[in-house]
Write a protein that holds these residues in place. Sequence first.
Motif, mmCIF file in Angstrom:
data_model
loop_
_atom_site.group_PDB
_atom_site.id
_atom_site.type_symbol
_atom_site.label_atom_id
_atom_site.label_comp_id
_atom_site.label_asym_id
_atom_site.label_seq_id
_atom_site.Cartn_x
_atom_site.Cartn_y
_atom_site.Cartn_z
ATOM 1 N N CYS A 63 10.905 7.812 14.338
ATOM 2 C CA CYS A 63 9.755 7.821 13.576
ATOM 3 C C CYS A 63 9.673 7.333 12.266
ATOM 4 O O CYS A 63 8.731 6.995 11.597
ATOM 5 C CB CYS A 63 9.457 9.303 13.336
ATOM 6 S SG CYS A 63 9.208 10.223 14.926
ATOM 7 N N LEU A 64 11.124 7.273 11.777
ATOM 8 C CA LEU A 64 11.286 6.746 10.134
ATOM 9 C C LEU A 64 11.632 5.521 10.029
ATOM 10 O O LEU A 64 11.271 4.801 9.125
ATOM 11 C CB LEU A 64 12.452 7.978 9.573
ATOM 12 C CG LEU A 64 12.243 7.773 8.293
ATOM 13 C CD1 LEU A 64 10.897 8.486 7.789
ATOM 14 C CD2 LEU A 64 13.265 9.120 7.536
ATOM 15 N N LEU A 65 12.755 5.146 10.800
ATOM 16 C CA LEU A 65 13.414 3.909 10.697
ATOM 17 C C LEU A 65 12.841 2.977 11.936
ATOM 18 O O LEU A 65 13.184 3.471 13.202
ATOM 19 C CB LEU A 65 15.015 3.963 10.884
ATOM 20 C CG LEU A 65 15.415 4.958 9.486
ATOM 21 C CD1 LEU A 65 16.943 4.853 9.584
ATOM 22 C CD2 LEU A 65 15.009 3.825 8.177
ATOM 23 N N LYS A 66 12.664 1.594 11.601
ATOM 24 C CA LYS A 66 12.071 0.773 12.776
ATOM 25 C C LYS A 66 12.628 -0.617 13.050
ATOM 26 O O LYS A 66 12.355 -1.291 13.193
ATOM 27 C CB LYS A 66 10.472 0.456 12.263
ATOM 28 C CG LYS A 66 9.662 1.549 12.038
ATOM 29 C CD LYS A 66 9.640 2.675 13.070
ATOM 30 C CE LYS A 66 8.804 3.720 12.963
ATOM 31 N NZ LYS A 66 7.409 3.651 12.411
ATOM 32 N N ASP A 67 14.153 -0.432 12.611
ATOM 33 C CA ASP A 67 15.153 -1.658 12.678
ATOM 34 C C ASP A 67 16.430 -0.903 13.403
ATOM 35 O O ASP A 67 16.860 -0.128 12.957
ATOM 36 C CB ASP A 67 15.266 -2.201 11.293
ATOM 37 C CG ASP A 67 16.176 -3.468 11.615
ATOM 38 O OD1 ASP A 67 15.589 -4.529 11.689
ATOM 39 O OD2 ASP A 67 17.398 -3.392 11.264
ATOM 40 N N ARG A 68 17.007 -1.583 14.165
ATOM 41 C CA ARG A 68 18.305 -1.341 14.966
ATOM 42 C C ARG A 68 19.459 -1.049 13.935
ATOM 43 O O ARG A 68 19.970 -0.259 14.003
ATOM 44 C CB ARG A 68 18.379 -2.222 16.192
ATOM 45 C CG ARG A 68 19.805 -1.855 16.801
ATOM 46 C CD ARG A 68 20.108 -2.744 18.038
ATOM 47 N NE ARG A 68 19.941 -4.136 17.688
ATOM 48 C CZ ARG A 68 21.007 -4.866 17.410
ATOM 49 N NH1 ARG A 68 22.269 -4.136 17.540
ATOM 50 N NH2 ARG A 68 21.124 -6.044 17.152
ATOM 51 N N HIS A 69 19.406 -1.922 13.135
ATOM 52 C CA HIS A 69 20.373 -2.084 12.141
ATOM 53 C C HIS A 69 20.591 -0.836 11.264
ATOM 54 O O HIS A 69 21.354 -0.281 10.734
ATOM 55 C CB HIS A 69 20.661 -3.421 11.434
ATOM 56 C CG HIS A 69 21.065 -4.497 12.336
ATOM 57 N ND1 HIS A 69 19.962 -5.368 12.970
ATOM 58 C CD2 HIS A 69 22.188 -4.797 12.936
ATOM 59 C CE1 HIS A 69 20.489 -6.453 13.575
ATOM 60 N NE2 HIS A 69 21.630 -6.173 13.733
ATOM 61 N N ASP A 70 19.353 -0.373 10.866
ATOM 62 C CA ASP A 70 19.105 0.678 9.640
ATOM 63 C C ASP A 70 19.444 1.841 10.659
ATOM 64 O O ASP A 70 20.049 2.911 10.021
ATOM 65 C CB ASP A 70 17.654 0.710 9.581
ATOM 66 C CG ASP A 70 17.086 -0.492 8.585
ATOM 67 O OD1 ASP A 70 18.281 -1.189 8.077
ATOM 68 O OD2 ASP A 70 16.201 -0.950 8.367
ATOM 69 N N LEU A 71 19.091 1.903 11.836
ATOM 70 C CA LEU A 71 19.494 3.174 12.646
ATOM 71 C C LEU A 71 21.020 3.196 12.676
ATOM 72 O O LEU A 71 21.557 4.457 12.491
ATOM 73 C CB LEU A 71 18.801 3.069 13.949
ATOM 74 C CG LEU A 71 17.284 3.370 14.214
ATOM 75 C CD1 LEU A 71 16.869 3.009 15.439
ATOM 76 C CD2 LEU A 71 17.197 4.797 13.733
ATOM 77 N N GLN A 72 21.617 2.250 13.039
ATOM 78 C CA GLN A 72 23.070 2.138 13.199
ATOM 79 C C GLN A 72 23.765 2.337 11.791
ATOM 80 O O GLN A 72 25.009 3.050 11.692
ATOM 81 C CB GLN A 72 23.628 0.786 13.547
ATOM 82 C CG GLN A 72 23.280 0.503 15.002
ATOM 83 C CD GLN A 72 23.404 -0.774 15.430
ATOM 84 O OE1 GLN A 72 23.696 -1.627 14.710
ATOM 85 N NE2 GLN A 72 23.635 -1.111 16.690
ATOM 86 N N GLU A 73 23.248 2.175 10.648
ATOM 87 C CA GLU A 73 23.846 2.533 9.129
ATOM 88 C C GLU A 73 23.891 4.000 8.895
ATOM 89 O O GLU A 73 24.672 4.343 8.574
ATOM 90 C CB GLU A 73 22.645 1.962 8.430
ATOM 91 C CG GLU A 73 23.194 1.881 6.911
ATOM 92 C CD GLU A 73 23.963 0.928 6.471
ATOM 93 O OE1 GLU A 73 24.753 1.014 5.391
ATOM 94 O OE2 GLU A 73 24.635 -0.109 7.302
ATOM 95 N N LEU A 74 23.068 4.868 9.485
ATOM 96 C CA LEU A 74 23.224 6.333 9.727
ATOM 97 C C LEU A 74 24.121 6.576 10.522
ATOM 98 O O LEU A 74 23.676 7.487 11.634
ATOM 99 C CB LEU A 74 21.843 6.753 9.593
ATOM 100 C CG LEU A 74 20.864 6.486 8.464
ATOM 101 C CD1 LEU A 74 19.567 7.048 8.567
ATOM 102 C CD2 LEU A 74 21.430 6.567 6.978
ATOM 103 N N SER A 75 25.401 6.739 10.271
ATOM 104 C CA SER A 75 26.405 7.564 11.261
ATOM 105 C C SER A 75 26.441 8.855 10.970
ATOM 106 O O SER A 75 25.938 9.229 9.828
ATOM 107 C CB SER A 75 27.749 6.603 10.871
ATOM 108 O OG SER A 75 28.243 6.957 9.581
ATOM 109 N N PRO A 76 27.060 9.676 11.815
ATOM 110 C CA PRO A 76 27.224 11.137 11.597
ATOM 111 C C PRO A 76 27.801 11.288 10.434
ATOM 112 O O PRO A 76 27.579 12.392 9.638
ATOM 113 C CB PRO A 76 28.102 11.426 12.880
ATOM 114 C CG PRO A 76 27.691 10.514 13.932
ATOM 115 C CD PRO A 76 27.372 9.262 13.220
ATOM 116 N N GLY A 77 28.709 10.451 9.866
ATOM 117 C CA GLY A 77 29.617 10.892 8.788
ATOM 118 C C GLY A 77 28.444 10.383 7.364
ATOM 119 O O GLY A 77 28.924 11.176 6.407
ATOM 120 N N THR A 78 27.493 9.736 7.782
ATOM 121 C CA THR A 78 26.583 9.487 6.528
ATOM 122 C C THR A 78 25.538 10.346 6.519
ATOM 123 O O THR A 78 25.124 11.030 5.370
ATOM 124 C CB THR A 78 25.907 8.095 6.721
ATOM 125 O OG1 THR A 78 26.896 7.054 6.882
ATOM 126 C CG2 THR A 78 25.121 7.732 5.413
#
Length: 306
Positions: A277-292
Amino acid sequence: MDLHRGSLAVTPEVRELHDGLERHGYVADPAIATALFLATDLRKPLLIEGDAGVGKTETAKVLAAALGTELIRLQCYEGLDAATALYEWNYPRQMLRIRLAEQAGREATETESAIFGRDYLLERPLLRAITRVEGPPVLLIDEVDRADDGFEAFLLELLSDFQVTIPELGTIRAVHVPYVVLTSNRTREIGDALRRRCLYLYIEHPDFEKEVRILRRRVPEASGELAGEVARFVQALRRRRLAKVPGVAESIDWTQALVRLRRAHLDEEGVTATLGCLLKDRHDLQELSPGTLGPMLAEARKGSPS
């Protein structure tokens, strides 16, 4: 004229417009209210720039609601030309009239005169804006940066005279000069001539307090705690290097989704499930890892009751 920076003395007229915007659900600051007031009072086009999702289009919509007038929207795109934005002839109706005239044996010149009259004209947004008789509308020229230089030159002429010439009908002048708002995401630099014709407003992403106000206004079912957590999380996201930075529209969508899923607070499971709902780009979603996510969630929960 940059009306975004600096301290502004809010006059009663600006305050009245500000309150009108607020009554229609728009959280406005003095710079925005002042820019809109001057644009309507001086009858000058207002060019609004800013990142996608900061509320540029919504500003024009709420202005029309506050003024109690019609919003007429022209969505710009690559290849848009003056004819498409102004008018076209109702070809099927013209052909029907021609066939009926032929059956009745009428003269061709008489038929031609009839089918190129106002009754057969389909008004597009720009022509509709200058022919509206009920009062001045708000004309929204949305994402003008997507149109090409030729259309921009045509706009400059139209905004100077508020009249158009249709070969079959002659010159049509504005019944009421419309209130004009142009928006741009800066995908292309707007020409200096058009910029000089307009007042100017730059809308930035809201700060934390304003974003919380917007979320509480637009999603009243959300608690103050949830709105605060969402705003802190989104503010932190905007400080990261993302391909598509989430705007206010995405913040609202995300908050609505969290409320619908009965989430009273942000947690890793709920955030992970709803980040689309918040991020609309695959790379942006991958940027937020569990550690982040962990540190960001901890920061977002600050100030919220446990």
